[in-house]
Scaffold this active site. Structure first.
Site, mmCIF file in Angstrom:
data_model
loop_
_atom_site.group_PDB
_atom_site.id
_atom_site.type_symbol
_atom_site.label_atom_id
_atom_site.label_comp_id
_atom_site.label_asym_id
_atom_site.label_seq_id
_atom_site.Cartn_x
_atom_site.Cartn_y
_atom_site.Cartn_z
ATOM 1 N N ASP A 116 0.470 -1.014 0.159
ATOM 2 C CA ASP A 116 0.032 -0.125 -0.015
ATOM 3 C C ASP A 116 0.909 1.298 -0.092
ATOM 4 O O ASP A 116 0.765 2.051 0.754
ATOM 5 C CB ASP A 116 -1.065 0.089 1.112
ATOM 6 N N GLU A 169 -11.199 -0.201 -4.144
ATOM 7 C CA GLU A 169 -10.329 0.265 -2.919
ATOM 8 C C GLU A 169 -8.996 0.846 -3.354
ATOM 9 O O GLU A 169 -8.609 0.952 -4.639
ATOM 10 C CB GLU A 169 -10.068 -0.711 -1.823
#
Lengths: 479, 229
Positions: A30, A183
């Site tokens: 991420d 997402e």
């Protein structure tokens, strides 16, 4: 699209070629948008900490981000780096109750006297019951207005507006639903369009992760975002930007890297790099624009190519004697229908090479005649470094060790043998239109931002790159 | 990031995840933003052709700690298993209870958005949200025979659909709901009543579906209506 379809063919992968991936220990999940601070580049990931690099190619563990939590993002506004990150949510431990927190620092370098995080507070949250989960924040600053998208598969992706002076939520601002079923969103603005990128598929399962990056666009930052088929992102739409390929699986968490000069790249993580134990790694690839839509480009693969000038269409070549292919034209003009058909062999390297000088040979550009002195074998080099996802390459005449080289006075020649010296190393970066820029590793003593440029239809040199001109654009074609 | 297909390392944590997450939830969500009682005349599809009136059965518990195992064969087996009498033949009534491993009740609802948010349906009723199978039935009234139509389905996660008792389409794998994700082969809507039946299976994460019929040109069919009788 002018340049897009011209470059690629079936390519030969050479032994000893560099990995297409970044050097160092680029392990992260991420990653936030890459930011420059104090002459270095930083990205931060889930659970705190991050990576630091001096050239965008070799990455090491480094950087400090307090607060832990999930999937941060960073933006620089004025002299502040704002950092947003999520605490809670994500379907683990705290379910879907989550807060997106904000803090800022004037440097990302822990050794800088300006380094030190100041807490701003919570700028978005979800209560665990509502149909959203406040994780994966992403910034966008356009015309002085600061926006933050967030969310995951649990319900809606949302957007809120922040105060760019403080990082706090604007008073009275309410979240707007802009997508579902994605997402790790990111936002971009280009030519009057807002782009919402997000990740579809599953994460966190190594080579069984199906993560892939999608995009929709809208005229308003709050939507409606549609894909190229007109499917709303609020109904699951999204045009593919990049998916897994080769030995890397599950790209996610897009981050724009605008390097200027018609060169854009993007950062992401791959869920699994199979050459690195299947671990999650940072990756950087070229970003192309086609008909107003972003798509992933690619680094040039090892192989043998014609190198074509987009200015003249001529091929980069050794400036040597032209050698005719033995052929009697009368065989063609006077052949009868029943004349036996026989193949005519290609010109061999030995036939072409017979009159070549032994030392340096100049290069120029000429009409492509499918001759050995016009064909170049290009190989990314392990351990030679690179720049923002692009490795350095050696460029030699196919079948030889004769190497393209920069000279101290910013001309270009070939040396009789490849030595690995910096003047024989080249960066090949894909530009947003799909063509490539070719840049010597050695910096010019007197000219800024030098690249291989066509200054006449048949004359290459090293000169300042002009992103508005075809003179510095090149394509690589199957020979 | 959010783990929907949970890695092995997180597997044990997930065993407690559904209950822990639900236990942390202060109150169940309200049905009202997503469902209204199915009352009145048969309901026309929405502007995009999505069918919004459904009989929904409270979820059958079917533990799956990850959706990554939703292969074709697994989904077919899981969704063609008989869990209660009349599963593939009866047209249930609102409030009717079926007896399987546990008594489950049918609810007749009009979806407010274009999709049927199964997760919210279950959560609002205090039923399990993870590791479940949802069953849905609606009756499609067609003013005439329509040939060469396709059933267009998006579901989270995998699902199977039957039109007038015949399998129409299956969506396997760990899917997110995307409108028109999978289209059936060409079908015929009979003049009058057509029973459309679906089953959706989900492990962890949100669950929902959206369904519409498309004509041969890919345009949504809107001159039909749906009802629960």
């Amino acid at each position: 699209m002018r340049h897009f379809a011209t470059a690629l063919a079936a390519l030969l992968s050479l032994p000893g070629a560099a990995s297409a991936q970044l050097a160092g220990e680029p392990f992260i999940h991420d990653p936030s948008t890459i930011m420059e601070s104090d002459g270095k580049y930083y990205t931060f990931g889930t659970r705190g900490g991050g990576l630091v690099s001096e050239d965008g190619w070799t990455w090491h563990s480094g950087g400090e981000r307090p607060g832990g939590g999930l999937a941060p993002d960073v933006i620089k506004i004025g002299d502040r780096y704002y950092v947003a990150y999520a605490v809670g949510g994500g379907g683990m431990n705290g379910g879907h109750a989550s807060n997106i927190k904000m803090m800022w620092t004037k440097s990302l370098d822990p050794k800088s006297p300006d380094f030190g995080y100041h807490d701003v507070g919570v700028v978005a949250s979800t209560d665990g019951v509502e149909n959203a989960d406040a994780i994966d924040p992403a910034f966008l600053l356009v015309d002085g207005r600061l926006w933050l998208s967030y969310g995951t598969y649990y319900g809606f992706i949302r957007i809120v507006e922040l105060d760019p002076k403080t990082g706090m939520r604007l008073a009275g601002n309410q979240p707007v639903d802009i997508a579902i079923d994605m997402e790790a969103t990111a936002l971009m603005y280009r030519d009057g369009w807002y782009y919402l990128l997000g990740t579809h598929g599953t994460c966190c399962d190594g080579p069984n992760s199906s993560y892939n990056i999608r995009v929709g666009r809208a005229k308003s930052v709050t939507g409606p975002y549609l894909d190229t088929m007109g499917v709303p992102l609020l109904k699951g739409g999204g045009k593919l930007v990049i998916d897994g390929r080769g030995r890397t699986f599950g790209p996610g968490h897009f981050g724009l890297i605008d390097l200027g000069g018609g060169m854009e790249k993007f950062s992401m993580h791959y869920e699994a790099d199979m050459d690195r134990s299947g671990r999650s790694v940072l990756a950087i690839q070229p970003l192309l624009w086609r008909d107003g839509w972003p798509i992933a480009g690619d680094n040039l693969k090892a192989g043998t190519y014609e190198i074509t000038s987009e200015r003249s269409g001529n091929a980069l070549q050794l400036n040597v004697d032209f050698v005719r292919i033995a052929f009697d034209p009368r065989r063609s003009f006077f052949a009868k229908p029943d004349t036996p058909i026989v193949p005519v062999p290609d010109q061999t390297l030995a036939e072409d090479q017979a009159t070549w000088p032994k030392d340096k040979i100049a290069v120029d550009l000429g009409e492509y005649m499918i001759r050995p002195h016009q064909q170049w074998t290009i190989t990314p080099l392990a351990g030679a470094g690179g720049y923002f996802g692009s490795p350095y390459y050696k460029i030699v005449v196919a079948g030889t060790d004769r190497a393209l080289a920069a000279t101290p006075d910013d001309e270009v020649v070939t040396a009789p043998a490849f030595t690995g010296a910096p003047e024989q190393l080249w960066r090949i970066d894909q530009l947003i239109d799909g063509s490539y820029r070719i840049t010597p590793k050695v910096k010019s003593a007197s000219r800024r931002d030098v690249a291989l440029v066509t200054i006449g239809a048949s004359t290459p040199t090293l000169a300042t790159f002009d992103p508005a001109s075809d003179a510095g654009r090149w394509t690589f074609k199957a020979p | 990031m959010m783990t929907k297909a949970l890695p092995v390392a997180a597997g044990m944590a997930w065993l407690a995840l559904a209950s822990a997450a639900d236990a942390d939830t202060p109150a169940p969500p309200s049905l009202a933003p997503y469902f209204q009682p199915a009352i009145g005349a048969a309901k026309a599809p929405d502007a995009d052709g999505f069918l919004q009136r459904w009989l929904l059965l409270e979820p059958i518990v079917k533990p799956n700690r990850s959706n990554s195992g939703f292969t074709n064969s697994y989904v077919r087996t899981a969704l063609t298993t008989h869990y209660f009498p009349g599963q593939f033949t009866a047209l249930p009534k609102d409030g009717e209870t079926v007896k399987g491993a546990a008594p489950l009740r049918w609810h007749a609802f009009d979806a407010v958005p274009f999709d049927v948010t199964l997760f919210t349906f279950a959560a609002a009723l205090g039923k399990p949200t993870y590791g479940v199978i949802f069953n849905a039935v609606t009756v499609v009234h067609s003013p005439r025979e329509m040939k060469n139509v396709r059933l267009a389905v998006g579901s989270n996660a995998a699902s199977m659909w039957w039109l007038n008792g015949k399998e129409a389409v299956m969506l396997s794998g760990d899917r997110r709901m995307v409108m028109d994700d999978v289209l059936s082969p060409r079908l015929t809507l009979a003049k009058g009543r057509n029973v459309l039946r679906g089953a959706v299976i989900n492990g962890p994460g949100l669950s929902d579906f959206c369904v519409r019929f498309l004509d041969e040109d890919g345009k949504p069919i809107r001159d039909i209506s749906v009802d629960v009788k």
